[in-house]
Design a protein around this motif. Structure first.
Motif, PDB file in Angstrom:
ATOM      1  N   GLY A  12      -1.452   7.929   7.636  1.00 21.98           N
ATOM      2  CA  GLY A  12      -0.987   9.320   7.680  1.00 21.98           C
ATOM      3  C   GLY A  12      -0.318   9.775   6.402  1.00 21.98           C
ATOM      4  O   GLY A  12       0.436  10.763   6.402  1.00 21.98           O
ATOM      5  N   TYR A  13      -0.582   9.075   5.292  1.00 20.73           N
ATOM      6  CA  TYR A  13       0.136   9.352   4.050  1.00 20.73           C
ATOM      7  C   TYR A  13      -0.791   9.056   2.883  1.00 20.73           C
ATOM      8  O   TYR A  13      -1.461   8.019   2.859  1.00 20.73           O
ATOM      9  CB  TYR A  13       1.371   8.447   3.996  1.00 20.73           C
ATOM     10  N   THR A  14      -0.868   9.951   1.929  1.00 21.02           N
ATOM     11  CA  THR A  14      -1.758   9.789   0.784  1.00 21.02           C
ATOM     12  C   THR A  14      -0.943   9.526  -0.469  1.00 21.02           C
ATOM     13  O   THR A  14      -0.047  10.299  -0.818  1.00 21.02           O
ATOM     14  CB  THR A  14      -2.610  11.045   0.582  1.00 21.02           C
TER      15      THR A  14
ATOM     16  N   GLN B 231       0.840  -1.184   0.000  1.00 21.42           N
ATOM     17  CA  GLN B 231       0.000   0.000   0.000  1.00 21.42           C
ATOM     18  C   GLN B 231       0.887   1.251   0.000  1.00 21.42           C
ATOM     19  O   GLN B 231       1.909   1.282  -0.689  1.00 21.42           O
ATOM     20  CB  GLN B 231      -0.957  -0.050   1.193  1.00 21.42           C
ATOM     21  N   ASP B 232       0.509   2.287   0.737  1.00 21.06           N
ATOM     22  CA  ASP B 232       1.262   3.540   0.680  1.00 21.06           C
ATOM     23  C   ASP B 232       2.694   3.356   1.189  1.00 21.06           C
ATOM     24  O   ASP B 232       3.619   4.013   0.717  1.00 21.06           O
ATOM     25  CB  ASP B 232       0.557   4.612   1.504  1.00 21.06           C
TER      26      ASP B 232
ATOM     27  N   ARG C  21      -6.112   5.867  -3.657  1.00 22.74           N
ATOM     28  CA  ARG C  21      -6.902   4.681  -3.322  1.00 22.74           C
ATOM     29  C   ARG C  21      -7.077   4.591  -1.817  1.00 22.74           C
ATOM     30  O   ARG C  21      -6.164   4.923  -1.049  1.00 22.74           O
ATOM     31  CB  ARG C  21      -6.220   3.419  -3.838  1.00 22.74           C
ATOM     32  N   ASN C  22      -8.262   4.117  -1.383  1.00 19.98           N
ATOM     33  CA  ASN C  22      -8.525   3.988   0.044  1.00 19.98           C
ATOM     34  C   ASN C  22      -7.645   2.903   0.661  1.00 19.98           C
ATOM     35  O   ASN C  22      -7.297   1.911   0.023  1.00 19.98           O
ATOM     36  CB  ASN C  22      -9.991   3.642   0.280  1.00 19.98           C
ATOM     37  N   ASP C  23      -7.325   3.119   1.920  1.00 24.01           N
ATOM     38  CA  ASP C  23      -6.464   2.177   2.636  1.00 24.01           C
ATOM     39  C   ASP C  23      -7.239   0.921   3.066  1.00 24.01           C
ATOM     40  O   ASP C  23      -8.476   0.914   3.142  1.00 24.01           O
ATOM     41  CB  ASP C  23      -5.864   2.840   3.875  1.00 24.01           C
TER      42      ASP C  23
ATOM     43  N   ASN D 178     -10.224  -5.103   6.447  1.00 24.62           N
ATOM     44  CA  ASN D 178     -11.017  -3.920   6.748  1.00 24.62           C
ATOM     45  C   ASN D 178     -10.791  -2.873   5.652  1.00 24.62           C
ATOM     46  O   ASN D 178      -9.657  -2.409   5.435  1.00 24.62           O
ATOM     47  CB  ASN D 178     -10.635  -3.361   8.111  1.00 24.62           C
ATOM     48  N   PHE D 179     -11.853  -2.497   4.965  1.00 20.38           N
ATOM     49  CA  PHE D 179     -11.792  -1.527   3.880  1.00 20.38           C
ATOM     50  C   PHE D 179     -12.152  -0.148   4.426  1.00 20.38           C
ATOM     51  O   PHE D 179     -13.279   0.070   4.905  1.00 20.38           O
ATOM     52  CB  PHE D 179     -12.765  -1.937   2.757  1.00 20.38           C
ATOM     53  N   MET D 180     -11.191   0.782   4.348  1.00 20.15           N
ATOM     54  CA  MET D 180     -11.367   2.118   4.905  1.00 20.15           C
ATOM     55  C   MET D 180     -12.071   3.038   3.911  1.00 20.15           C
ATOM     56  O   MET D 180     -11.918   2.924   2.690  1.00 20.15           O
ATOM     57  CB  MET D 180     -10.011   2.705   5.279  1.00 20.15           C
TER      58      MET D 180
END
Length: 449
Positions: A214-216, A67-68, A220-222, A205-207
């Motif tokens: 804390g980072y974009t 992810q991020d 895409r959603n975390d 868990n889909f946010m």
């Protein structure tokens, strides 16, 4: 990431093995213990349960992978739930989760090196769908795979670390971030006892946002995952089965079989009663027939005939028994004894057999003449030496005595007056140590009376 992938693969393999165990487990319940009449209301079951669990929280999921932040760091988490079961295959539960998420190395060059997010709480309401506990043989499932899906609210506070070692809060004022999330999970429960289940599960868990780390990055959603193990405790009376483990199809089958067996037993009892009535009627008819039946024709009805089957022409008394006839006493003379002694001395058999040798038959013919003319009784006692087994000698001695009896009967002697017995090697008259002694012991004794 590799270690996380291995854990996910292991969990998937566990789920698969659990479903196989479910299919192969044998029904160990009893009719009185776990049976519930079909279409019973919820009061017949334990519907409420609570669960506690702990496991690993990770930003890596099978749907997103990296992810991020490229490198996920697994962290411990814990949670619990309270569940109400509506149907054997459907329940609703309120979940609680707390722990930390952590990762390193952001996707694009940055002065950030790490984040650590403190999940203050995550609460949700989800549906728990139980699979594979509907079958034809089990009143209570031993292993129940399940799926969960729901929605809830999560509060968290991410903290970032920079290259120079500084720690920066995502919200400068320190407030928690609150977001909506959707938990989707799968797992299996293993029945340890009637009220306790081992719960193994994996949840993604889909946010509804892209800032739990804390980072974009990437728009895409975390997501984050929670692999856990725990215990579920059923609430209520221990005498009642859990609704989540209950198999209504098996209960219907049990009900059908019990009523079918009851009907079969009733029909069997009716057949027995009919058979008894038929036997009673036959007995009554037979008793009525005996009142006027004289089977042997001696003039006394069978009902009063104490000696049935009297030969035709024999005079009987009032009870149907033959009248006594004068008995002529016959004595055994010295000549009779000599004939018997001569027969004993001349009696020979084929070796190891019960076949009488030809040269012995003339002496036996004279014994048969005495038995038929004077109506004597004769006892034949067969004996052997000690060569061979006791069982074989006993059998041979009996067969030789019977062979003599059959020959005498064939010459007209009364079989009811001849007794043939075998004693094997138990009554020697000479030593078995010599051939002469063994020859004497191989004999058939005649007792005339």
């Amino acid at each position: 990431m590799n270690s996380t992938f291995k854990k996910t693969a292991l969990l998937a393999a566990t789920l698969f093995a659990g479903s196989q165990l479910m299919a192969q487990s044998t029904d160990t319940t009893t009719y009185t213990k776990d049976y519930v009449q079909p279409f019973s209301d919820g009061s017949a079951f334990r519907n409420w349960s609570i669960g506690l669990n702990g496991g690993m929280l990770s930003p890596w999921t099978p749907f997103r992978g990296k992810q991020d932040f490229v490198t996920p760091n697994e962290q411990w988490g814990y949670g619990g739930y309270i569940k109400y079961q509506i149907l054997p295959a459907l329940g609703f539960q309120a979940d609680f989760l707390k722990g930390h998420l952590q990762g390193t190395t952001p996707q694009q060059p940055s002065n950030l090196v790490r984040y650590r997010t403190d999940i203050k709480y995550a609460v949700d309401l989800s549906a728990n769908i139980t699979l594979a506990n509907i079958n034809w043989r089990h009143n209570q499932g031993l292993i129940q795979p399940y799926l969960t899906v729901g929605g809830g609210s999560i509060a968290y506070a991410p903290k970032l670390s920079t290259n120079d070692g500084r720690r920066v809060q995502y919200n400068s004022d320190g407030r928690n971030i609150n977001q909506f999330y959707i938990p989707v999970g799968a797992g299996l429960k293993i029945g340890l006892s009637r009220g306790i289940n081992l719960d193994l599960g994996y949840q993604v868990n889909f946010m509804d946002g892209d800032n739990i780390d804390g980072y974009t990055y990437g728009g895409r959603n975390d997501q984050f995952s929670y692999a856990h193990a725990g215990l579920e405790f059923a609430l209520g009376k221990s005498s009642k089965p859990q609704l989540a483990n209950h198999n209504p199809v098996s209960s219907m089958r049990t009900e059908y079989l019990s009523k079918t067996n009851a009907l079969s037993n009733e029909l069997a009892q009716q057949r027995m009663m009919n058979e008894q009535l038929r036997n009673d009627l036959n007995t009554t008819n037979a008793n009525l027939a005996r009142l006027t039946t004289d089977t042997d024709g001696d003039g006394v009805f069978d009902l009063n005939d104490k000696c049935p089957n009297t030969p035709t022409g024999v005079k009987v008394d009032g009870s149907g028994c033959p009248l006594p006839t004068p008995v002529t006493k016959v004595y055994v003379t010295e000549e009779d004894k000599r004939v018997v002694r001569e027969a004993i001395q001349n009696l020979e058999f084929d070796f190891g057999k019960a076949t009488i040798k030809e040269r012995s038959l003339s002496s036996l013919d004279r014994v048969a003449d005495i038995l038929t003319s004077k109506n004597f009784s004769l006892k034949l006692a067969g004996h052997t030496d000690n060569v061979g087994s006791a069982e074989g000698n006993l059998k041979l001695s009996k067969e030789r005595a019977e062979s003599v009896k059959q020959y005498l009967v064939s010459k007209g002697a009364n079989p009811s007056r001849i007794e043939a017995t075998g004693y094997g090697k138990t009554q020697p008259i000479a030593s078995n140590a010599t051939e002469a002694g063994r020859q004497k012991n191989r004999r058939v004794e005649f007792t005339l009376y």
